[in-house]
Design a protein around this motif. Structure first.
Motif, PDB file in Angstrom:
ATOM      1  N   THR A   7       0.831  -0.543  -0.077  1.00 33.81           N
ATOM      2  CA  THR A   7      -0.246   0.028  -0.084  1.00 33.81           C
ATOM      3  C   THR A   7       0.664   1.444   0.382  1.00 33.81           C
ATOM      4  O   THR A   7       1.495   1.160  -0.574  1.00 33.81           O
ATOM      5  CB  THR A   7      -1.200  -0.244   1.092  1.00 33.81           C
ATOM      6  N   VAL A  49      -1.533   6.172   3.947  1.00 30.70           N
ATOM      7  CA  VAL A  49      -2.263   5.926   4.025  1.00 30.70           C
ATOM      8  C   VAL A  49      -2.283   6.211   6.451  1.00 30.70           C
ATOM      9  O   VAL A  49      -3.115   6.359   6.939  1.00 30.70           O
ATOM     10  CB  VAL A  49      -2.467   3.477   4.343  1.00 30.70           C
ATOM     11  N   LYS A  50      -1.480   5.864   6.599  1.00 27.97           N
ATOM     12  CA  LYS A  50      -1.042   6.183   8.237  1.00 27.97           C
ATOM     13  C   LYS A  50      -0.248   7.802   8.018  1.00 27.97           C
ATOM     14  O   LYS A  50      -0.622   8.023   9.025  1.00 27.97           O
ATOM     15  CB  LYS A  50      -0.167   5.365   8.693  1.00 27.97           C
ATOM     16  N   PRO A  56      -1.053  10.248   6.145  1.00 32.12           N
ATOM     17  CA  PRO A  56      -1.575  11.112   4.699  1.00 32.12           C
ATOM     18  C   PRO A  56      -0.659  12.656   4.686  1.00 32.12           C
ATOM     19  O   PRO A  56       0.023  13.469   5.089  1.00 32.12           O
ATOM     20  CB  PRO A  56      -2.733  11.619   4.668  1.00 32.12           C
ATOM     21  N   ILE A  66      -4.841   7.271  -1.768  1.00 35.65           N
ATOM     22  CA  ILE A  66      -5.092   7.508   0.092  1.00 35.65           C
ATOM     23  C   ILE A  66      -6.362   6.956  -0.169  1.00 35.65           C
ATOM     24  O   ILE A  66      -6.732   6.571   1.300  1.00 35.65           O
ATOM     25  CB  ILE A  66      -4.864   8.837   0.990  1.00 35.65           C
ATOM     26  N   ARG A  84      -6.208   3.134  -0.719  1.00 31.77           N
ATOM     27  CA  ARG A  84      -5.753   2.507  -0.125  1.00 31.77           C
ATOM     28  C   ARG A  84      -6.317   2.414   1.314  1.00 31.77           C
ATOM     29  O   ARG A  84      -5.954   1.172   2.160  1.00 31.77           O
ATOM     30  CB  ARG A  84      -4.555   2.923   0.198  1.00 31.77           C
ATOM     31  N   SER A  85      -6.956   3.439   1.727  1.00 33.40           N
ATOM     32  CA  SER A  85      -7.042   2.815   3.088  1.00 33.40           C
ATOM     33  C   SER A  85      -8.806   2.161   3.027  1.00 33.40           C
ATOM     34  O   SER A  85      -8.667   1.405   4.258  1.00 33.40           O
ATOM     35  CB  SER A  85      -7.781   4.502   3.244  1.00 33.40           C
ATOM     36  N   THR A 102      -7.117  -1.545   3.080  1.00 32.56           N
ATOM     37  CA  THR A 102      -6.896  -1.668   4.898  1.00 32.56           C
ATOM     38  C   THR A 102      -8.139  -1.724   5.925  1.00 32.56           C
ATOM     39  O   THR A 102      -7.730  -2.445   6.341  1.00 32.56           O
ATOM     40  CB  THR A 102      -5.887  -0.037   4.909  1.00 32.56           C
ATOM     41  N   ASN A 133      -0.307  -3.408   9.797  1.00 30.95           N
ATOM     42  CA  ASN A 133       0.450  -2.281   8.503  1.00 30.95           C
ATOM     43  C   ASN A 133       1.895  -1.924   8.741  1.00 30.95           C
ATOM     44  O   ASN A 133       1.935  -0.877  10.008  1.00 30.95           O
ATOM     45  CB  ASN A 133      -0.468  -1.196   8.807  1.00 30.95           C
TER      46      ASN A 133
END
Ligand code: NAP
Length: 259
Positions: free
Chosen positions: A139, A143-144, A146, A154, A157-158, A161, A247
């Protein structure tokens, strides 16, 4: 350390170059037989040839677009079962969300959320029936952590996730783990392309753009694809059966938080 992977069979998507190729390389070195996928046949065939010369696992290739149902069908028609699946494809373009129409969102969601989910859907039940499997989704650190302008990446992929977080809890008792690898800034062709685009936008040289980014990075270097590839191989290993639904950030410490 013997990763216990000799003779396993892996599908590695987006693997003629960059991070996907690095995952395939690390798996082949561990004796895994891989099927690598990308859209463009020439570089893909050449990449499979390089993997084959490692003299460990075998490397086959299927030229296909993993974001389409037709492309995915071509892969599974040739190779129905895999012990390991690494999902990956190109990322969506950056930009201002005001410019993105519904079609742009659908393209991003197809590529970076639904394609991995479809790949998992086709393979996970077979893995569970055989009592062993590893799924790794590539990913993004975004995502973690932004970044404005990466909303398509984002957002899509979120969604993946969140989906994986639920699914992984239902597969691990049958020996199948599902985890995500979140790359920060890795030295690949895609990164070079991003710097070129930024240099054109800002009227600065590529070297200036690259140096400015490096100066702000705590490691003062970008990640080597091989570092991500070997992490992927460990996550796929016999020793990683208790790592599930995670993750895993590979960003050289760029994320500023404790957890
Ligand atoms: P890369 O160097 O451009 O390599 C991408 C690979 O995926 C190529 O083999 C490409 O071959 C293949 N590919 C692209 N679209 C595909 C599709 N629809 N179907 C099948 N294969 C496809 O990219 P990378 O830097 O390794 O990045 C891989 C992923 O990680 C991207 O989603 C990217 O957004 C994400 N990421 C990268 C970084 C980084 O620093 N590099 C950071 C965060 C996230 P073809 O073009 O021939 O298909």
């Amino acid at each position: 350390m013997d990763l216990g992977l000799t003779g396993k069979k892996a599908l590695v998507c987006g693997a003629s170059a960059g991070l996907g190729f690095a995952c395939a390389h690390a798996l082949v070195q561990e004796g895994v037989d891989v099927v690598i996928v990308a859209r463009t046949e020439g570089p893909l065939r050449e990449a499979a040839g390089r993997l084959q010369t490692l003299g460990a696992g075998r490397a086959e290739w299927v030229a296909a677009d993993v974001t389409t149902a037709e492309g995915r069908a071509r892969i599974f028609a040739a190779h129905p079962d895999f012990d390991i699946v690494v999902t990956n494809a190109g990322g969506p373009p950056p930009g201002d969300f005001r410019q993105w129409d519904t079609a742009a969102w659908h393209r991003a969601i197809d590529a970076n959320m639904l394609a991995p989910i479809e790949l998992i859907k086709t393979t996970v039940d077979g893995m569970m029936a055989r009592g062993w499997g590893r799924i790794v989704n590539l990913t993004s650190s975004a995502v973690k952590s932004p970044v404005d302008g990466l909303g398509l990446s984002i957002g899509a992929r979120s969604g993946l996730t969140g989906f994986v977080a639920g699914l992984a809890r239902s597969t691990v008792a049958r020996g199948v783990t599902i985890n995500n690898l979140l790359p920060g800034t890795f030295d690949t062709a895609r990164l070079a392309g991003n710097f070129e685009a930024q240099s054109r936008r800002e009227g600065r040289s590529v070297d200036e753009v690259r140096s400015a980014r490096l100066a702000k990075h705590p490691a003062h270097r970008f990640g080597e694809p091989d570092e991500l590839g070997r992490t992927c191989a460990f996550l796929c290993s016999a020793h990683a059966g208790y790592i599930n639904g995670q993750n895993i950030l590979l960003d050289g410490g760029s994320f500023p938080g404790v957890f």
